[in-house]
Design a protein around this motif. Structure first.
Motif, PDB file in Angstrom:
ATOM      1  N   LEU A 122       0.998   5.277  -2.177  1.00 37.24           N
ATOM      2  CA  LEU A 122       1.458   6.555  -1.631  1.00 37.24           C
ATOM      3  C   LEU A 122       2.772   7.060  -2.230  1.00 37.24           C
ATOM      4  N   ILE A 123       3.701   6.187  -2.531  1.00 37.62           N
ATOM      5  CA  ILE A 123       5.005   6.640  -3.025  1.00 37.62           C
ATOM      6  C   ILE A 123       5.056   6.663  -4.553  1.00 37.62           C
ATOM      7  N   ASN A 124       4.735   5.545  -5.185  1.00 36.29           N
ATOM      8  CA  ASN A 124       4.840   5.472  -6.651  1.00 36.29           C
ATOM      9  C   ASN A 124       3.592   5.964  -7.377  1.00 36.29           C
ATOM     10  N   GLY A 125       2.444   5.936  -6.684  1.00 37.30           N
ATOM     11  CA  GLY A 125       1.203   6.358  -7.329  1.00 37.30           C
ATOM     12  C   GLY A 125       0.759   5.406  -8.418  1.00 37.30           C
ATOM     13  N   ASP A 126       1.072   4.110  -8.258  1.00 37.75           N
ATOM     14  CA  ASP A 126       0.657   3.127  -9.259  1.00 37.75           C
ATOM     15  C   ASP A 126      -0.147   2.016  -8.587  1.00 37.75           C
TER      16      ASP A 126
ATOM     17  N   ILE B 161      -4.036   5.834   8.164  1.00 36.45           N
ATOM     18  CA  ILE B 161      -4.062   6.816   7.080  1.00 36.45           C
ATOM     19  C   ILE B 161      -3.478   8.137   7.550  1.00 36.45           C
ATOM     20  N   ASP B 162      -3.895   8.587   8.735  1.00 35.52           N
ATOM     21  CA  ASP B 162      -3.338   9.843   9.271  1.00 35.52           C
ATOM     22  C   ASP B 162      -1.837   9.703   9.514  1.00 35.52           C
ATOM     23  N   TYR B 163      -1.433   8.548  10.014  1.00 33.91           N
ATOM     24  CA  TYR B 163      -0.009   8.339  10.301  1.00 33.91           C
ATOM     25  C   TYR B 163       0.818   8.405   9.024  1.00 33.91           C
ATOM     26  N   TRP B 164       0.458   7.597   8.035  1.00 32.01           N
ATOM     27  CA  TRP B 164       1.223   7.578   6.784  1.00 32.01           C
ATOM     28  C   TRP B 164       1.234   8.939   6.100  1.00 32.01           C
ATOM     29  N   CYS B 165       0.072   9.570   6.068  1.00 34.19           N
ATOM     30  CA  CYS B 165      -0.040  10.830   5.329  1.00 34.19           C
ATOM     31  C   CYS B 165       0.585  12.002   6.083  1.00 34.19           C
ATOM     32  N   GLY B 166       0.962  11.793   7.324  1.00 35.50           N
ATOM     33  CA  GLY B 166       1.667  12.812   8.093  1.00 35.50           C
ATOM     34  C   GLY B 166       3.179  12.689   8.006  1.00 35.50           C
TER      35      GLY B 166
ATOM     36  N   ALA C 175      -3.973  14.489  -2.832  1.00 35.65           N
ATOM     37  CA  ALA C 175      -4.371  13.557  -3.898  1.00 35.65           C
ATOM     38  C   ALA C 175      -3.964  12.128  -3.565  1.00 35.65           C
ATOM     39  N   ASP C 176      -2.771  11.966  -2.990  1.00 37.12           N
ATOM     40  CA  ASP C 176      -2.312  10.639  -2.555  1.00 37.12           C
ATOM     41  C   ASP C 176      -3.274  10.065  -1.517  1.00 37.12           C
ATOM     42  N   ARG C 177      -3.649  10.899  -0.563  1.00 36.27           N
ATOM     43  CA  ARG C 177      -4.544  10.452   0.513  1.00 36.27           C
ATOM     44  C   ARG C 177      -5.910  10.049  -0.043  1.00 36.27           C
TER      45      ARG C 177
ATOM     46  N   ILE D  45       0.843  -1.210   0.000  1.00 32.48           N
ATOM     47  CA  ILE D  45       0.000   0.000   0.000  1.00 32.48           C
ATOM     48  C   ILE D  45       0.875   1.256   0.000  1.00 32.48           C
ATOM     49  N   VAL D  46       1.858   1.292   0.892  1.00 32.19           N
ATOM     50  CA  VAL D  46       2.701   2.486   1.004  1.00 32.19           C
ATOM     51  C   VAL D  46       3.580   2.653  -0.234  1.00 32.19           C
ATOM     52  N   SER D  47       4.199   1.575  -0.691  1.00 38.50           N
ATOM     53  CA  SER D  47       5.107   1.655  -1.838  1.00 38.50           C
ATOM     54  C   SER D  47       4.401   2.134  -3.099  1.00 38.50           C
ATOM     55  N   HIS D  48       3.222   1.593  -3.345  1.00 41.54           N
ATOM     56  CA  HIS D  48       2.587   1.828  -4.636  1.00 41.54           C
ATOM     57  C   HIS D  48       1.541   2.941  -4.599  1.00 41.54           C
TER      58      HIS D  48
END
Length: 219
Positions: A86-90, A182-187, A161-163, A81-84
């Motif tokens: 949030l980070i890569n957007g794929d 979600i709050d943790y990752w997006c922070g 947009a990522d969130r 989830i985080v790699s794609h």
């Protein structure tokens, strides 16, 4: 978990925070991940299938109160989830590799919402061979993402947009045990994310798996 790996994790934090030692830190991060993966692979050699569903510490506080199968699922769903997303957007490997059907999972989430015997039942439902294939696929691509990061990338923040994209996928449960993710990752910036989902998170859950294994075979 051996002190050597804990010390390596601390060394990685220090190295990647300095531009002059950043590439050393990335190399050590990849080394840490390889050594931790070796432990996960060893579980499959050492343990029988039922051991992956066992909960010898059920009811206690801590990651060791889960199961080994759950822990593997949880580590790599979060990383995917985080790699794609949030980070890569794929697309997540879970979706384009059709891993829900292949693994036989009743959920697409990180599993944070599961409690008590729900965790054991969930663990027993999984095709372990396919779960391991998923884990290996996620690690390979995440390693590639890590290898191609620059020092400047570490300061990149997660966008609105990522969130929104993350929320639209419904891969994080809305239960109290999960929605904080979600709050943790997006922070976090990318520097924070590669230290938690990609290293410290592995370390904590694999240590818990080792406690479960040792408890099962301590008699």
């Amino acid at each position: 978990m051996g002190n050597e790996l804990i010390e390596l994790c601390s060394k990685i934090k220090s190295e990647i925070s300095n531009e002059s030692t950043f590439h050393l830190g990335i190399g050590n991060l990849l080394l840490l991940r390889k050594r931790l993966l070796d432990t996960i692979l060893q579980f499959k050699v050492e343990l029988c299938r039922d051991d992956f569903n066992a909960m010898p510490f059920i009811g206690e506080d801590g990651f060791h109160s889960k199961t080994i199968a759950y822990s593997i699922w949880h580590i790599f769903r979060i990383e995917d989830i985080v790699s794609h997303t949030l980070i890569n957007g794929d697309d997540q490997i879970f979706f384009f590799g059709n891993f829900q059907e292949r693994i036989g999972s009743p959920i697409i989430t990180t599993g944070n919402e599961l409690i008590g015997h729900q965790i054991a039942d969930f663990s027993a439902s999984l095709d372990l061979d396919e779960l391991y294939k998923y884990a290996l696929s996620v690690k390979v691509i995440t390693d590639w993402i890590i290898e191609n990061m620059t020092f400047a990338d570490l300061k990149r923040r997660i966008t609105t947009a990522d969130r929104l994209r993350l929320e639209s996928l419904c891969v994080v449960s809305q239960s109290d045990n999960a929605r904080w993710l979600i709050d943790y990752w997006c922070g976090e910036d990318l520097g924070g994310l590669i230290l938690m989902p990609f290293s410290e998170h592995w370390l904590a859950h694999i240590h818990a798996c080792m406690l479960i294994r040792d408890k099962l075979y301590s008699k």
